[in-house]
Design a protein around this motif. Structure first.
Motif, PDB file in Angstrom:
ATOM      1  N   MET A 225       0.819  -1.228   0.000  1.00  0.00           N
ATOM      2  CA  MET A 225       0.000   0.000   0.000  1.00  0.00           C
ATOM      3  C   MET A 225       0.845   1.267   0.000  1.00  0.00           C
ATOM      4  O   MET A 225       1.986   1.263   0.457  1.00  0.00           O
ATOM      5  CB  MET A 225      -0.878   0.046   1.256  1.00  0.00           C
ATOM      6  N   ASP A 226       0.203   2.350  -0.392  1.00  0.00           N
ATOM      7  CA  ASP A 226       0.838   3.666  -0.455  1.00  0.00           C
ATOM      8  C   ASP A 226       0.677   4.434   0.854  1.00  0.00           C
ATOM      9  O   ASP A 226       0.299   5.600   0.857  1.00  0.00           O
ATOM     10  CB  ASP A 226       0.235   4.469  -1.611  1.00  0.00           C
ATOM     11  N   VAL A 227       0.969   3.777   1.970  1.00  0.00           N
ATOM     12  CA  VAL A 227       0.848   4.470   3.256  1.00  0.00           C
ATOM     13  C   VAL A 227       2.032   5.414   3.440  1.00  0.00           C
ATOM     14  O   VAL A 227       3.129   5.130   2.975  1.00  0.00           O
ATOM     15  CB  VAL A 227       0.910   3.478   4.455  1.00  0.00           C
ATOM     16  N   GLY A 228       1.815   6.511   4.150  1.00  0.00           N
ATOM     17  CA  GLY A 228       2.904   7.444   4.438  1.00  0.00           C
ATOM     18  C   GLY A 228       3.442   8.108   3.180  1.00  0.00           C
ATOM     19  O   GLY A 228       2.864   8.030   2.089  1.00  0.00           O
ATOM     20  N   LEU A 307      -6.197   5.138   7.714  1.00  0.00           N
ATOM     21  CA  LEU A 307      -4.759   4.880   7.581  1.00  0.00           C
ATOM     22  C   LEU A 307      -4.071   5.938   6.732  1.00  0.00           C
ATOM     23  O   LEU A 307      -2.873   6.161   6.831  1.00  0.00           O
ATOM     24  CB  LEU A 307      -4.617   3.501   6.913  1.00  0.00           C
ATOM     25  N   PHE A 308      -4.846   6.605   5.886  1.00  0.00           N
ATOM     26  CA  PHE A 308      -4.270   7.583   4.964  1.00  0.00           C
ATOM     27  C   PHE A 308      -4.600   9.013   5.386  1.00  0.00           C
ATOM     28  O   PHE A 308      -4.524   9.937   4.577  1.00  0.00           O
ATOM     29  CB  PHE A 308      -4.782   7.309   3.548  1.00  0.00           C
ATOM     30  N   ASP A 356       1.805  14.526   2.837  1.00  0.00           N
ATOM     31  CA  ASP A 356       1.639  14.685   4.292  1.00  0.00           C
ATOM     32  C   ASP A 356       0.740  13.635   4.916  1.00  0.00           C
ATOM     33  O   ASP A 356      -0.001  13.919   5.859  1.00  0.00           O
ATOM     34  CB  ASP A 356       1.088  16.084   4.645  1.00  0.00           C
ATOM     35  N   LYS A 357       0.716  12.427   4.357  1.00  0.00           N
ATOM     36  CA  LYS A 357       0.010  11.342   5.044  1.00  0.00           C
ATOM     37  C   LYS A 357       0.888  10.928   6.215  1.00  0.00           C
ATOM     38  O   LYS A 357       2.113  10.999   6.131  1.00  0.00           O
ATOM     39  CB  LYS A 357      -0.178  10.143   4.103  1.00  0.00           C
ATOM     40  N   VAL A 358       0.263  10.432   7.270  1.00  0.00           N
ATOM     41  CA  VAL A 358       1.081  10.006   8.411  1.00  0.00           C
ATOM     42  C   VAL A 358       1.744   8.671   8.096  1.00  0.00           C
ATOM     43  O   VAL A 358       1.249   7.891   7.288  1.00  0.00           O
ATOM     44  CB  VAL A 358       0.243   9.890   9.706  1.00  0.00           C
ATOM     45  N   GLU A 359       2.855   8.398   8.754  1.00  0.00           N
ATOM     46  CA  GLU A 359       3.571   7.146   8.522  1.00  0.00           C
ATOM     47  C   GLU A 359       2.905   6.019   9.313  1.00  0.00           C
ATOM     48  O   GLU A 359       2.383   6.218  10.405  1.00  0.00           O
ATOM     49  CB  GLU A 359       5.043   7.285   8.936  1.00  0.00           C
ATOM     50  N   MET A 360       2.969   4.818   8.759  1.00  0.00           N
ATOM     51  CA  MET A 360       2.298   3.671   9.370  1.00  0.00           C
ATOM     52  C   MET A 360       2.896   3.330  10.741  1.00  0.00           C
ATOM     53  O   MET A 360       2.196   2.910  11.649  1.00  0.00           O
ATOM     54  CB  MET A 360       2.438   2.473   8.451  1.00  0.00           C
ATOM     55  N   SER A 361       4.212   3.489  10.885  1.00  0.00           N
ATOM     56  CA  SER A 361       4.852   3.127  12.154  1.00  0.00           C
ATOM     57  C   SER A 361       4.373   4.021  13.297  1.00  0.00           C
ATOM     58  O   SER A 361       4.397   3.635  14.454  1.00  0.00           O
ATOM     59  CB  SER A 361       6.367   3.226  12.019  1.00  0.00           C
TER      60      SER A 361
END
Ligand code: SAM
Ligand code: SF4
Ligand code: SF4
Length: 365
Positions: A225-228, A307-308, A356-361
């Protein structure tokens, strides 16, 4: 469906409005009629691996500013937020991160969370997602503390592929030992998550399926996925669910089976020869936003409803100002009833990728 709430803007210090009865809020639904069922809690933004799709070393290097200790929610604060969520209908809590087993004393938090009960008096299920590096050491104490289940991430069985995906020198055997110890401790069913990245570990799909057939472990494949903002995601790197299925079915015939419950994120398939089942989380090719009932609590106490997401609702400040459960409850309700997130459904419409999406970690994967 309508609900009994008025949306009231809450000032940060608001000591004098009437105590709200959280029970009265059930069911809390968002603008797309999705209830609030799951809570994921990120207990640390740090990790002992550097998976290229999550915490690439170029970004998460020695210079990276992880959250300072005082910024993290304390166990008492996490417990308070979790208690309110449970009053609002949450039945499952998953501890994640970063690597949750790096948070010192995690067992004490689990003990507290495992005591929570739903408004109908049912115990809350506490699960944890881990990279498995410290699991062999900790599985027994986690189980004793009240953990119900564990999911272990493992992206391949060959040393070179695993080490390339995790950008580490950890051995596959360390993670397999963690899985075996978790099974022996009764943290069942143990699930294994494999993120599939084209050209990097796709050749491990069939060996992983073969390895976990007949093992009692539920293997789940996850579309990359394109998270973060840091993993350099491209659609070309995604191996879609249909392709994953076809590769497995070419060796081991499969048949689709019913979801365990409405809104389950993983599609389920059973081996035709009775060797168990697999799951596929097709977050990119078959978005499941319509049934997404998940809130996330970041390491520093913000609630994210996707998540995004780009912004979260800060609960740490009100908690540290001494706001009551009822006041925290109303903040959460106000946020949930306004929720309209459905990023994965809209991804293909986006003219420009979100920045500026937040990072998954940080938000909790
Ligand atoms: N460190 C723990 C672990 O790896 O299991 C817990 C946190 S990790 C962020 C949670 C899950 O998110 C893991 O199964 C991981 O593989 C998955 N994940 C992380 N980045 C991802 C991405 N870009 N696409 C799909 N899954 C991802
Ligand atoms: Fe760490 Fe888990 Fe992210 Fe890998 S996926 S870098 S183990 S937080
Ligand atoms: Fe839920 Fe957001 Fe993922 Fe859609 S994109 S399933 S709303 S977390």
């Amino acid at each position: 469906m309508t609900h009994a709430f008025r949306i009231i803007p809450i000032p940060l210090v608001a000591p004098d409005y009437a105590e709200m009865d959280c029970d009265a809020a059930l069911p809390v639904t968002d603008t797309l009629h999705r209830p609030l069922h799951d809570l994921r809690i990120s207990v640390t933004d740090r990790c002992n691996l550097r998976c290229t799709y999550c915490m690439p070393r170029e970004v998460f290097d020695d210079e990276h500013a992880f959250l300072p200790r005082g910024a993290l929610l304390t166990f008492e604060e996490i417990e308070c937020v979790a208690r309110v969520f449970v009053q609002l209908g949450v039945q499952k809590i998953r501890l994640t991160g970063g690597e949750p087993l790096l948070r010192r004393g995690i067992e004490q938090l689990i003990e507290k969370l495992a005591e929570l009960q739903t408004p109908l008096g049912k115990p809350v299920q506490i699960a944890l997602t881990t990279n498995g590096v410290l699991l062999a050491k900790k599985a027994r104490s986690l189980k004793d503390a009240g953990l119900s289940r564990v999911t272990v991430s493992l992206d391949g069985l060959s040393e070179s592929t695993f080490q390339r995906m995790s950008d580490s020198t950890v051995s596959v055997q360390t993670v397999l030992n963690g899985i075996a110890t978790a099974q022996a401790a009764g943290l069942a069913p143990v699930k294994v998550n494999m993120v599939v990245k084209r050209g990097v570990n796709e050749h491990e799909i069939v060996p992983m399926a073969r390895h976990f057939r007949n093992s009692g472990v539920l293997l789940r494949f996850i579309e990359y996925m394109d998270v973060g903002n840091s993993n350099g995601w491209r659609m070309d790197d995604v191996v879609i669910a249909q392709d994953i299925l076809a590769r497995i079915a070419a060796h081991f015939p499969l048949r689709a089976i019913e979801a365990n419950y409405a809104g389950e994120v993983a599609g389920r398939w059973q081996y035709a020869d009775g060797a168990g089942e697999i799951g596929i989380i097709a977050s990119v090719s078959q978005a499941f936003c319509h049934a997404c009932s998940r809130a996330r609590l970041s390491t520093d106490g913000k609630i994210y409803t996707c998540l995004f997401a780009q912004n979260g609702l800060d609960l740490r400040s009100p908690l540290r100002l001494g706001q009551t459960d009822a006041q925290i409850c109303q903040r959460i309700v106000n946020q949930w009833v306004q929720r309209d997130d459905r990023y994965s459904q809209l991804r293909h419409l986006a003219m420009h990728p979100l920045r500026d999406k937040v990072e998954m970690s940080y938000i909790g994967g």
